[in-house]
Design a protein around this motif. Structure first.
Motif, PDB file in Angstrom:
ATOM      1  N   GLY A  57       0.810  -1.214   0.000  1.00 42.07           N
ATOM      2  CA  GLY A  57       0.000   0.000   0.000  1.00 42.07           C
ATOM      3  C   GLY A  57       0.839   1.258   0.000  1.00 42.07           C
ATOM      4  O   GLY A  57       0.554   2.218  -0.743  1.00 42.07           O
ATOM      5  N   SER A  58       1.904   1.272   0.793  1.00 41.53           N
ATOM      6  CA  SER A  58       2.777   2.449   0.820  1.00 41.53           C
ATOM      7  C   SER A  58       3.500   2.631  -0.500  1.00 41.53           C
ATOM      8  O   SER A  58       3.696   3.769  -0.962  1.00 41.53           O
ATOM      9  N   GLY A  59       3.910   1.522  -1.112  1.00 43.95           N
ATOM     10  CA  GLY A  59       4.585   1.632  -2.403  1.00 43.95           C
ATOM     11  C   GLY A  59       3.671   2.192  -3.482  1.00 43.95           C
ATOM     12  O   GLY A  59       4.082   3.046  -4.282  1.00 43.95           O
ATOM     13  N   GLU A  81      -4.415  19.059  -0.556  1.00 41.55           N
ATOM     14  CA  GLU A  81      -4.904  19.130   0.813  1.00 41.55           C
ATOM     15  C   GLU A  81      -4.372  17.920   1.571  1.00 41.55           C
ATOM     16  O   GLU A  81      -4.599  16.760   1.169  1.00 41.55           O
ATOM     17  N   TRP A  82      -3.704  18.149   2.695  1.00 43.14           N
ATOM     18  CA  TRP A  82      -2.997  17.061   3.363  1.00 43.14           C
ATOM     19  C   TRP A  82      -3.933  16.040   4.000  1.00 43.14           C
ATOM     20  O   TRP A  82      -3.585  14.857   4.081  1.00 43.14           O
ATOM     21  N   THR A  83      -5.133  16.455   4.448  1.00 45.19           N
ATOM     22  CA  THR A  83      -6.039  15.492   5.093  1.00 45.19           C
ATOM     23  C   THR A  83      -6.491  14.421   4.107  1.00 45.19           C
ATOM     24  O   THR A  83      -6.448  13.209   4.411  1.00 45.19           O
ATOM     25  N   LYS A  84      -6.943  14.821   2.940  1.00 47.34           N
ATOM     26  CA  LYS A  84      -7.373  13.844   1.937  1.00 47.34           C
ATOM     27  C   LYS A  84      -6.180  13.051   1.397  1.00 47.34           C
ATOM     28  O   LYS A  84      -6.318  11.863   1.046  1.00 47.34           O
ATOM     29  N   THR A  85      -5.026  13.684   1.358  1.00 45.78           N
ATOM     30  CA  THR A  85      -3.833  12.983   0.875  1.00 45.78           C
ATOM     31  C   THR A  85      -3.482  11.817   1.789  1.00 45.78           C
ATOM     32  O   THR A  85      -3.253  10.686   1.337  1.00 45.78           O
ATOM     33  N   TYR A  86      -3.450  12.066   3.090  1.00 45.23           N
ATOM     34  CA  TYR A  86      -3.150  10.988   4.031  1.00 45.23           C
ATOM     35  C   TYR A  86      -4.311  10.003   4.151  1.00 45.23           C
ATOM     36  O   TYR A  86      -4.101   8.809   4.447  1.00 45.23           O
ATOM     37  N   ALA A  87      -5.535  10.482   3.934  1.00 43.99           N
ATOM     38  CA  ALA A  87      -6.674   9.557   3.931  1.00 43.99           C
ATOM     39  C   ALA A  87      -6.534   8.552   2.786  1.00 43.99           C
ATOM     40  O   ALA A  87      -6.870   7.365   2.944  1.00 43.99           O
ATOM     41  N   SER A  88      -6.025   8.998   1.651  1.00 49.11           N
ATOM     42  CA  SER A  88      -5.816   8.071   0.535  1.00 49.11           C
ATOM     43  C   SER A  88      -4.750   7.033   0.875  1.00 49.11           C
ATOM     44  O   SER A  88      -4.837   5.869   0.448  1.00 49.11           O
ATOM     45  N   LEU A  89      -3.739   7.402   1.681  1.00 48.36           N
ATOM     46  CA  LEU A  89      -2.745   6.433   2.134  1.00 48.36           C
ATOM     47  C   LEU A  89      -3.394   5.383   3.022  1.00 48.36           C
ATOM     48  O   LEU A  89      -3.130   4.178   2.882  1.00 48.36           O
ATOM     49  N   ALA A  90      -4.247   5.825   3.941  1.00 48.28           N
ATOM     50  CA  ALA A  90      -4.934   4.877   4.821  1.00 48.28           C
ATOM     51  C   ALA A  90      -5.816   3.928   4.021  1.00 48.28           C
ATOM     52  O   ALA A  90      -5.883   2.721   4.319  1.00 48.28           O
ATOM     53  N   VAL A  91      -6.503   4.443   3.001  1.00 51.42           N
ATOM     54  CA  VAL A  91      -7.344   3.601   2.152  1.00 51.42           C
ATOM     55  C   VAL A  91      -6.500   2.553   1.434  1.00 51.42           C
ATOM     56  O   VAL A  91      -6.870   1.366   1.366  1.00 51.42           O
ATOM     57  N   ALA A  92      -5.351   2.972   0.899  1.00 56.25           N
ATOM     58  CA  ALA A  92      -4.488   2.037   0.171  1.00 56.25           C
ATOM     59  C   ALA A  92      -4.042   0.887   1.062  1.00 56.25           C
ATOM     60  O   ALA A  92      -4.122  -0.289   0.682  1.00 56.25           O
ATOM     61  N   ILE A  93      -3.568   1.189   2.259  1.00 55.20           N
ATOM     62  CA  ILE A  93      -3.086   0.144   3.162  1.00 55.20           C
ATOM     63  C   ILE A  93      -4.242  -0.743   3.623  1.00 55.20           C
ATOM     64  O   ILE A  93      -4.106  -1.970   3.715  1.00 55.20           O
ATOM     65  N   ALA A  94      -5.400  -0.133   3.909  1.00 55.84           N
ATOM     66  CA  ALA A  94      -6.540  -0.906   4.415  1.00 55.84           C
ATOM     67  C   ALA A  94      -7.043  -1.908   3.385  1.00 55.84           C
ATOM     68  O   ALA A  94      -7.260  -3.097   3.700  1.00 55.84           O
ATOM     69  N   VAL A  95      -7.238  -1.468   2.139  1.00 61.37           N
ATOM     70  CA  VAL A  95      -7.807  -2.376   1.143  1.00 61.37           C
ATOM     71  C   VAL A  95      -6.805  -3.451   0.733  1.00 61.37           C
ATOM     72  O   VAL A  95      -7.193  -4.602   0.487  1.00 61.37           O
ATOM     73  N   VAL A 124      -7.589   0.282  -4.530  1.00 57.64           N
ATOM     74  CA  VAL A 124      -6.453   1.024  -5.095  1.00 57.64           C
ATOM     75  C   VAL A 124      -6.958   2.123  -6.032  1.00 57.64           C
ATOM     76  O   VAL A 124      -6.440   3.246  -6.039  1.00 57.64           O
ATOM     77  N   GLY A 125      -7.993   1.792  -6.818  1.00 59.39           N
ATOM     78  CA  GLY A 125      -8.596   2.831  -7.654  1.00 59.39           C
ATOM     79  C   GLY A 125      -9.187   3.945  -6.807  1.00 59.39           C
ATOM     80  O   GLY A 125      -9.057   5.139  -7.135  1.00 59.39           O
ATOM     81  N   GLY A 126      -9.838   3.564  -5.693  1.00 58.80           N
ATOM     82  CA  GLY A 126     -10.371   4.575  -4.793  1.00 58.80           C
ATOM     83  C   GLY A 126      -9.285   5.440  -4.194  1.00 58.80           C
ATOM     84  O   GLY A 126      -9.457   6.653  -4.020  1.00 58.80           O
ATOM     85  N   MET A 127      -8.130   4.812  -3.853  1.00 54.06           N
ATOM     86  CA  MET A 127      -6.992   5.588  -3.363  1.00 54.06           C
ATOM     87  C   MET A 127      -6.537   6.608  -4.387  1.00 54.06           C
ATOM     88  O   MET A 127      -6.279   7.773  -4.066  1.00 54.06           O
ATOM     89  N   HIS A 128      -6.473   6.189  -5.651  1.00 53.83           N
ATOM     90  CA  HIS A 128      -6.025   7.086  -6.712  1.00 53.83           C
ATOM     91  C   HIS A 128      -6.957   8.291  -6.834  1.00 53.83           C
ATOM     92  O   HIS A 128      -6.490   9.447  -6.847  1.00 53.83           O
ATOM     93  N   TYR A 129      -8.231   8.035  -6.901  1.00 54.08           N
ATOM     94  CA  TYR A 129      -9.168   9.144  -7.139  1.00 54.08           C
ATOM     95  C   TYR A 129      -9.411   9.962  -5.877  1.00 54.08           C
ATOM     96  O   TYR A 129      -9.751  11.151  -5.970  1.00 54.08           O
ATOM     97  N   LEU A 130      -9.225   9.360  -4.698  1.00 54.31           N
ATOM     98  CA  LEU A 130      -9.268  10.169  -3.482  1.00 54.31           C
ATOM     99  C   LEU A 130      -8.046  11.086  -3.427  1.00 54.31           C
ATOM    100  O   LEU A 130      -8.149  12.253  -3.015  1.00 54.31           O
ATOM    101  N   GLY A 131      -6.909  10.570  -3.861  1.00 49.93           N
ATOM    102  CA  GLY A 131      -5.727  11.422  -3.958  1.00 49.93           C
ATOM    103  C   GLY A 131      -5.907  12.540  -4.965  1.00 49.93           C
ATOM    104  O   GLY A 131      -5.433  13.671  -4.761  1.00 49.93           O
ATOM    105  N   MET A 132      -6.604  12.257  -6.051  1.00 51.73           N
ATOM    106  CA  MET A 132      -6.887  13.309  -7.028  1.00 51.73           C
ATOM    107  C   MET A 132      -7.865  14.329  -6.460  1.00 51.73           C
ATOM    108  O   MET A 132      -7.789  15.528  -6.775  1.00 51.73           O
ATOM    109  N   ALA A 133      -8.782  13.859  -5.603  1.00 44.48           N
ATOM    110  CA  ALA A 133      -9.713  14.795  -4.970  1.00 44.48           C
ATOM    111  C   ALA A 133      -9.001  15.719  -4.007  1.00 44.48           C
ATOM    112  O   ALA A 133      -9.503  16.819  -3.703  1.00 44.48           O
TER     113      ALA A 133
END
Length: 312
Positions: A57-59, A81-95, A124-133
């Motif tokens: 997930g981190s990679g 925005e740093w909150t959504k950016t780190y939220a996308s990291l949490a999503v990546a690791i969780a899924v 992973v797709g959700g992580m990508h588009y959350l990061g784009m958000a």
């Protein structure tokens, strides 16, 4: 007005470094998953699976935002925005954790691979588009082309399923490294396919600005934590010899029992083993080869006859 997008502001540097991070995270994740399946059948397995999921997930997340350093829109500064950016990291690791744990405990069965691959790929797709958000383009709005978004999700699901299948294949270090090369290509391809779906609409004609410095300065501090985690995970892998090379043949083979035939004191064929037990008795006097060693009784010597009692 349609904005001009440049996804390679720094040329091939950001794609190459991003791919390297996706490869590194995938390689660590595959080795950790293999470690859990080959050597730890109970209490340590969840820890190795969690470490592997965190590495993958981190990679993936690091690859995404390193590639985003090279993203720019002419005339419109880009910020994150740093909150959504780190939220996308949490999503990546969780899924990724969900998929790895499903396959790690259920085995490489078709239902487990499909369930884990779909969940992980969509995540992973959700992580990508959350990061784009989390990305803001000043004076512009962002839209996505639906068919290209769907294609990027299909790539993510296929790549995730292949990654989970590769993770449970116990074929050694070379296999993991080779599979990681393919996974890195799939993750990078999914990212740039998703970026191809992006459309930027400028609200007004702005003035050209050095917009890349803003996103670069914001993203670099955010990457420190995940990069540190990958370094720590890499150190754990390097200092675990079973992790890297696997068990030796001597360690993995069952203990052998040594049998020795000991002819002694009129007994031949008495078998002893390393545990100290003895079995298998045969009378040595039945063998002619020991006839020369048979005791003889002199004529008239009553004391040497069996069963005779010495008179006092």
């Amino acid at each position: 007005m349609e904005g001009t997008i440049d996804g390679f502001t720094y040329g091939a540097v950001t794609p190459a470094v991003g791919y390297a991070m996706a490869y590194f995270g995938s390689a660590l994740g595959l080795r950790c998953t293999t470690r859990s399946l080959r050597f730890d059948r109970s209490r340590r397995r969840p820890a190795w699976l969690a470490l592997g999921a965190g590495a993958i997930g981190s990679g993936i997340w690091t690859m995404h935002f390193i590639a985003m350093m090279g993203f720019s829109v002419v005339g419109a500064p880009v910020e994150f925005e740093w909150t959504k950016t780190y939220a996308s990291l949490a999503v990546a690791i969780a899924v990724v954790s969900v998929g790895v744990f499903i396959v790690g405990f259920q085995g490489p069965t078709v239902p487990a691979l499909l369930a884990g691959g779909v969940i992980t790929g969509l995540g992973v797709g959700g992580m990508h588009y959350l990061g784009m958000a989390a990305m803001t383009v000043r004076g512009a709005s962002l839209d996505y082309e639906t068919s290209t978004v769907a294609l990027s999700l299909v790539i993510a699901v296929v790549a995730a399923t292949a990654a989970l299948w590769a993770a449970v294949q116990d074929k050694g270090l070379a296999w993991s490294l080779g599979a990681s090369l393919i996974m890195g290509v799939a993750v990078t391809g999914m990212h740039y396919t998703g970026m191809a779906a992006l459309e930027v609409h400028l609200h007004s004609a702005g003035t050209p600005a050095y917009i890349t410095s803003s996103s670069f300065d914001m993203l670099v501090p955010m990457l420190i934590g995940p990069l540190a985690f990958l370094v720590i995970a890499g150190a754990i892998v390097m200092f675990d010899p079973l992790m890297v090379m696997g068990p030796t043949d001597r360690a993995s083979s069952p203990p052998e029992r040594l049998s020795v035939d000991v002819p002694s004191l009129g007994l031949r064929g008495r078998t002893t083993d390393t545990s100290g037990h003895a079995s298998g008795y045969r009378n040595a006097y039945a063998d002619d080869r020991f006839s020369a060693f048979r005791p003889t009784t002199p004529p008239g010597d009553e004391r040497a006859r069996p069963g005779s009692r010495r008179r006092t």
